[in-house]
Design a protein around this motif. Structure first.
Motif, PDB file in Angstrom:
ATOM      1  N   ASP A   1      37.173  49.241 -15.884  1.00  0.00           N
ATOM      2  CA  ASP A   1      36.357  48.762 -14.759  1.00  0.00           C
ATOM      3  C   ASP A   1      35.126  49.663 -14.651  1.00  0.00           C
ATOM      4  OD1 ASP A   1      35.328  47.632 -12.515  1.00  0.00           O
ATOM      5  OD2 ASP A   1      36.964  48.194 -11.166  1.00  0.00           O
ATOM      6  N   VAL A   2      33.962  49.091 -14.974  1.00  0.00           N
ATOM      7  CA  VAL A   2      32.716  49.858 -14.993  1.00  0.00           C
ATOM      8  C   VAL A   2      31.782  49.313 -13.915  1.00  0.00           C
ATOM      9  CG1 VAL A   2      30.708  50.488 -16.385  1.00  0.00           C
ATOM     10  CG2 VAL A   2      32.946  50.282 -17.462  1.00  0.00           C
ATOM     11  N   ASN A   3      31.104  50.216 -13.219  1.00  0.00           N
ATOM     12  CA  ASN A   3      30.177  49.820 -12.167  1.00  0.00           C
ATOM     13  C   ASN A   3      28.963  49.097 -12.772  1.00  0.00           C
ATOM     14  OD1 ASN A   3      28.505  49.573  -9.963  1.00  0.00           O
ATOM     15  ND2 ASN A   3      28.944  51.626  -9.181  1.00  0.00           N
ATOM     16  N   ARG A   4      28.762  47.853 -12.364  1.00  0.00           N
ATOM     17  CA  ARG A   4      27.657  47.064 -12.919  1.00  0.00           C
ATOM     18  C   ARG A   4      26.276  47.559 -12.492  1.00  0.00           C
ATOM     19  NH1 ARG A   4      30.137  42.411 -11.446  1.00  0.00           N
ATOM     20  NH2 ARG A   4      28.508  41.735 -10.028  1.00  0.00           N
TER      21      ARG A   4
ATOM     22  N   GLN B   1      24.041  44.510 -21.388  1.00  0.00           N
ATOM     23  CA  GLN B   1      24.771  43.313 -20.952  1.00  0.00           C
ATOM     24  C   GLN B   1      26.112  43.720 -20.354  1.00  0.00           C
ATOM     25  OE1 GLN B   1      25.141  40.963 -24.507  1.00  0.00           O
ATOM     26  NE2 GLN B   1      22.946  40.498 -24.604  1.00  0.00           N
ATOM     27  N   GLY B   2      26.453  43.069 -19.254  1.00  0.00           N
ATOM     28  CA  GLY B   2      27.758  43.313 -18.639  1.00  0.00           C
ATOM     29  C   GLY B   2      28.730  42.204 -19.008  1.00  0.00           C
ATOM     30  N   VAL B   3      29.971  42.583 -19.301  1.00  0.00           N
ATOM     31  CA  VAL B   3      30.987  41.596 -19.709  1.00  0.00           C
ATOM     32  C   VAL B   3      32.313  41.896 -19.001  1.00  0.00           C
ATOM     33  CG1 VAL B   3      32.271  40.594 -21.649  1.00  0.00           C
ATOM     34  CG2 VAL B   3      29.922  41.403 -22.000  1.00  0.00           C
ATOM     35  N   ILE B   4      32.922  40.852 -18.489  1.00  0.00           N
ATOM     36  CA  ILE B   4      34.310  40.949 -18.011  1.00  0.00           C
ATOM     37  C   ILE B   4      35.156  40.090 -18.941  1.00  0.00           C
ATOM     38  CG2 ILE B   4      35.933  40.330 -16.179  1.00  0.00           C
ATOM     39  CD1 ILE B   4      33.746  40.910 -14.154  1.00  0.00           C
ATOM     40  N   VAL B   5      36.146  40.685 -19.577  1.00  0.00           N
ATOM     41  CA  VAL B   5      37.045  39.901 -20.430  1.00  0.00           C
ATOM     42  C   VAL B   5      38.387  39.754 -19.717  1.00  0.00           C
ATOM     43  CG1 VAL B   5      36.018  40.456 -22.672  1.00  0.00           C
ATOM     44  CG2 VAL B   5      37.694  41.992 -21.693  1.00  0.00           C
ATOM     45  N   GLY B   6      38.863  38.544 -19.699  1.00  0.00           N
ATOM     46  CA  GLY B   6      40.152  38.280 -19.073  1.00  0.00           C
ATOM     47  C   GLY B   6      40.789  37.062 -19.698  1.00  0.00           C
ATOM     48  N   ALA B   7      41.969  36.762 -19.285  1.00  0.00           N
ATOM     49  CA  ALA B   7      42.671  35.587 -19.804  1.00  0.00           C
ATOM     50  C   ALA B   7      43.477  34.984 -18.668  1.00  0.00           C
ATOM     51  CB  ALA B   7      43.577  35.969 -20.969  1.00  0.00           C
TER      52      ALA B   7
ATOM     53  N   ILE C   1      38.717  34.028 -20.742  1.00  0.00           N
ATOM     54  CA  ILE C   1      37.722  33.769 -19.693  1.00  0.00           C
ATOM     55  C   ILE C   1      36.749  34.948 -19.723  1.00  0.00           C
ATOM     56  CG2 ILE C   1      37.330  33.402 -17.226  1.00  0.00           C
ATOM     57  CD1 ILE C   1      40.259  32.445 -17.028  1.00  0.00           C
ATOM     58  N   TYR C   2      35.467  34.639 -19.864  1.00  0.00           N
ATOM     59  CA  TYR C   2      34.467  35.692 -20.013  1.00  0.00           C
ATOM     60  C   TYR C   2      33.436  35.579 -18.896  1.00  0.00           C
ATOM     61  CZ  TYR C   2      36.660  35.315 -24.559  1.00  0.00           C
ATOM     62  OH  TYR C   2      37.599  35.226 -25.562  1.00  0.00           O
ATOM     63  N   GLY C   3      33.344  36.625 -18.099  1.00  0.00           N
ATOM     64  CA  GLY C   3      32.300  36.715 -17.089  1.00  0.00           C
ATOM     65  C   GLY C   3      31.171  37.555 -17.660  1.00  0.00           C
ATOM     66  N   VAL C   4      29.971  37.000 -17.732  1.00  0.00           N
ATOM     67  CA  VAL C   4      28.874  37.717 -18.412  1.00  0.00           C
ATOM     68  C   VAL C   4      27.617  37.707 -17.548  1.00  0.00           C
ATOM     69  CG1 VAL C   4      29.801  37.109 -20.674  1.00  0.00           C
ATOM     70  CG2 VAL C   4      28.017  35.686 -19.666  1.00  0.00           C
TER      71      VAL C   4
ATOM     72  N   ALA D   1      32.949  45.139 -14.101  1.00  0.00           N
ATOM     73  CA  ALA D   1      32.661  44.814 -15.505  1.00  0.00           C
ATOM     74  C   ALA D   1      33.722  45.503 -16.363  1.00  0.00           C
ATOM     75  CB  ALA D   1      31.277  45.282 -15.921  1.00  0.00           C
ATOM     76  N   SER D   2      34.176  44.814 -17.386  1.00  0.00           N
ATOM     77  CA  SER D   2      35.130  45.464 -18.300  1.00  0.00           C
ATOM     78  C   SER D   2      34.412  46.511 -19.138  1.00  0.00           C
ATOM     79  CB  SER D   2      35.768  44.431 -19.236  1.00  0.00           C
ATOM     80  OG  SER D   2      36.455  43.456 -18.499  1.00  0.00           O
TER      81      SER D   2
END
Length: 356
Positions: free
Chosen positions: A64-67, A83-89, A100-103, A179-180
């Motif tokens: 978990d990184v501060n955006r 670029q910020g990325v959240i990776v999840g499933a 599921i990718y939050g970008v 952000a991941s």
């Protein structure tokens, strides 16, 4: 040579079948493991020379990184983009689990649109594979939350082509993280990269920065996949060639009479052994070629099965090809040389006395 294959066609067929099975299983197990690693590594490499993760966390899924760090990092000299990325499933409608990718907005360009537009708040774009699986829906539910489908994209990376992309703000609400990781693209990879890493790490004591290549080389999940697939493939390979060695020993012993006649004709022991070596090498090369072809067909078939969403993407690279070819020949020759050497030593007089 081919006469001996035909004379012992049952044993020759069994040796070929065993060799093809053993070699193809190694190709498949290793290729699928490599494919998973290659897909995730490709995602990280896209616009990512450096990766910023939470300090002390080895897995991107738990980071978990501060955006808010994106703005100050972008101002550092020689940095092209961040670029910020959240990776999840999670569950996507009838699909029990998918990526599921939050970008951030500046990463959308990596997803080539086939139709529609990039998503706004509470909207999503879906990969071709999952779009076909869901029959091109206008609305989907991500982990129970409704999202309007604004477009369909294509990605050469199977994990992305079988997943869903949303705004990173919506990803934060779904996965409860900012952000991941952050992917930092540099204007050049010349000297001074360590200085850039130091400047980024000074911005927040809770982050650590690595080059993307260094991260991939040391990523624990990749090590686990490599070790697991290596162990399974080795066991399969050993069991398959144990059968080959047994069959070869039986076939060579069956040819003792033939070898005795050759010795009586003045043919040397070493020439007989050499002929057997040539027969074994040709047999294994045939098996290797067939196994390679079957593996390519199976990998292509698995990649296009809709229910797998493109996640099973195997990769047979040159090092794997060469290592397996050398290993197959070495194992087969090891199994054939000892019985061949012993059988070729037979004295024709002994065979006559035994009535053979």
């Amino acid at each position: 040579m081919f006469k001996s294959y035909l004379r012992y066609k049952t044993k020759t067929s069994l040796i070929l079948l065993s060799a093809v099975s053993a070699i193809a299983s190694i190709f498949m197990i290793t290729a699928l493991g490599n494919g998973i690693i290659d897909m995730y590594a490709s995602m990280l490499r896209t616009d990512g020379d450096l990766i910023v993760m939470q300090k002390g966390v080895a897995d991107t899924f738990f980071s978990d990184v501060n955006r808010s760090l994106i703005a100050p990092i972008s101002k550092i000299d020689r940095i092209r983009s961040v670029q910020g990325v959240i990776v999840g499933a999670g569950a996507i409608d009838s699909v029990p689990i998918a990526g599921i990718y939050g970008v951030t907005q500046n990463r959308f360009k990596n997803y080539a649109l086939k139709s529609g537009r990039y998503p706004k708040e509470k909207e999503a774009i879906i990969g071709e594979s999952i779009a076909n699986l869901l029959d091109n829906p206008r609305q989907i539910h991500l982990m129970g939350q409704p999202f309007k489908v604004s477009g369909i994209y294509h990605s050469d990376i199977g994990f992305e082509n079988g997943g869903v992309v949303i705004n990173i703000a919506d990803g934060e609400k779904l996965f409860k993280k900012r952000a991941s990781f952050l992917l930092v693209s540099l204007k050049d990879l010349g000297e001074g990269v360590d200085g850039i890493i130091a400047k980024i790490e000074k911005l927040d004591k809770d982050i650590e920065v690595k080059s993307t290549e260094a991260f991939i080389d040391n990523y624990n999940q990749f090590k686990i996949i490599r070790i697991s697939s290596g162990v399974i493939a080795s066991i399969s390979f050993f069991m398959g060639f144990l059968a080959i060695v047994s069959l070869m020993s039986m076939m060579i012993n069956d040819r003792r009479y033939e070898f005795g006649i050759k010795r009586a004709m003045g043919i040397s022991q070493w020439r007989i052994v050499w002929e057997i070596v040539v027969e074994v090498v040709v047999l294994i090369l045939i098996a290797f070629t067939v196994a390679y072809g079957i593996s390519l067909l199976l990998l292509d078939w698995l990649q296009h099965i809709p229910k797998f969403q493109g996640y099973l993407s195997g990769k047979i690279d040159l090092p794997l090809f060469v290592k397996l070819l050398i290993g197959s020949l070495a194992m087969a020759l090891t199994g054939a040389l000892i019985p061949a050497f012993l059988a070729a030593r037979i004295d024709p007089i002994i065979l006559i006395h035994r009535g053979q």
